[in-house]
Scaffold this motif. Structure first.
Motif: not given
Length: 307
Positions: A32, A66, A69, A71-72, A169, A304
């Motif tokens: 990340r 997934d 990330y 978060k969504g 998003e 992010e």
């Protein structure tokens, strides 16, 4: 407002370098951070070698999304559509990370690719690397112009990028599909030029499309130039480039779109064909050896990742 990765809609380049990685166990946190730093790395070398027009793209594999990330998830993110009919096959390969590096200097691409691998370090395995190049005036190694139907100008963004209404998003992101095709150029070059043109439904030298009545239902153009229920053209943005040496040659196919559906429809039309069994006869002379689906996040989402 979300900002897209510049390389998605960038104009064609002279050289391409495609890196495909798989993540190694328990390295997601490191990956990340590394991916969040890649846009700055691209900017650094784009500034240092400004004449090279460097552009980069960072994409995450559908099966890995997934994990990287949680978060969504983009609304329409799904695996590559595996297809087969007779001897026409669209295989699936699992890749977690896709890095595209394009510029007008092959040495700059090499430098940036080296820095990318250094940044990701031992957190990943480099599964495949493909060096590609512009051939003549944007032609495939078959001798025909590639990407003739590509959207132009601002329309490139409308086709390639997700807007706020489609998925707020993940706006400014893009669905990416890649396939590495291997050509049988010995067989292809055994055809007369007119026979090659009939396979494409386009003239070879002048790049003039056949009239509708002269296009065979098995021609490449007929199989990929599709219309929706309202009669509008179904479009993708291709950023494909030829690759090869004296032993093997082909096309590294790259498709960006605001939805995975247009690519899936075109691939089905080529392989499965229509209700009359008309498939793409170009597949007699080339074969996809890889296939994978990714999502290209906006620069905002990439940032992010590092938090």
């Amino acid at each position: 407002m979300a900002r897209e990765q510049f390389g998605v809609c960038a104009e064609p380049s002279l050289h391409g370098y495609y890196l495909l990685f798989n993540a190694l166990d328990d390295n997601n946190s490191f990956i990340r951070q590394a991916l969040s730093h890649l846009p700055a790395l691209f900017d650094k070398y784009a500034d240092r070698f400004s004449e090279a027009n460097l552009a980069g793209v960072i994409a995450i594999g559908t099966n890995y999304w997934d994990e990287i990330y949680p978060k969504g998830r983009p609304k329409h993110l799904r695996p590559f559509p595996e297809m087969a009919s007779d001897d026409r096959i669209a295989p699936i390969c699992n890749y977690d990370i896709y890095i595209e590096i394009r510029s007008d200097r092959g040495d700059v691409n090499h430098i940036v690719a080296t820095k990318v691998c250094e940044l990701l370090a031992d957190s990943v395995e480099l599964v495949e690397q493909v060096r590609a190049f512009r051939f003549l005036d944007g032609r495939d190694l078959t001798g025909f112009v590639d990407g003739t139907e590509n959207p132009q100008g601002y329309h490139r963004r409308e086709i390639a990028l997700i807007n706020e209404e489609q998925d707020a998003e993940f706006s400014a992101g893009s669905y990416l599909h890649i396939q590495r095709y291997r050509h049988n150029l010995n067989l292809w070059n055994s055809l007369e030029v007119k026979d090659q043109e009939d396979v494409f439904a386009r003239t070879k030298v002048n790049n003039e499309e056949y009239s509708e009545e002269n296009k065979a239902p098995t021609s490449h153009i007929k199989r990929v130039n599709l219309k929706d229920s309202d009669g509008k053209s179904i479009e993708i943005l291709r950023q494909s480039m030829p690759y090869g040496d004296m032993k093997l040659q082909g096309l590294f196919f790259v498709s960006y779109c605001h939805s995975p559906e247009p690519f899936e429809l075109m691939l089905a039309s080529m392989i499965v064909g229509d209700e009359n069994g008309h498939s793409d006869h170009m597949l007699k002379y080339t074969q996809a050896e890889t296939g994978a689906a990714f999502f290209v996040p906006s620069l905002n989402v990439l940032a992010e990742l590092g938090k």
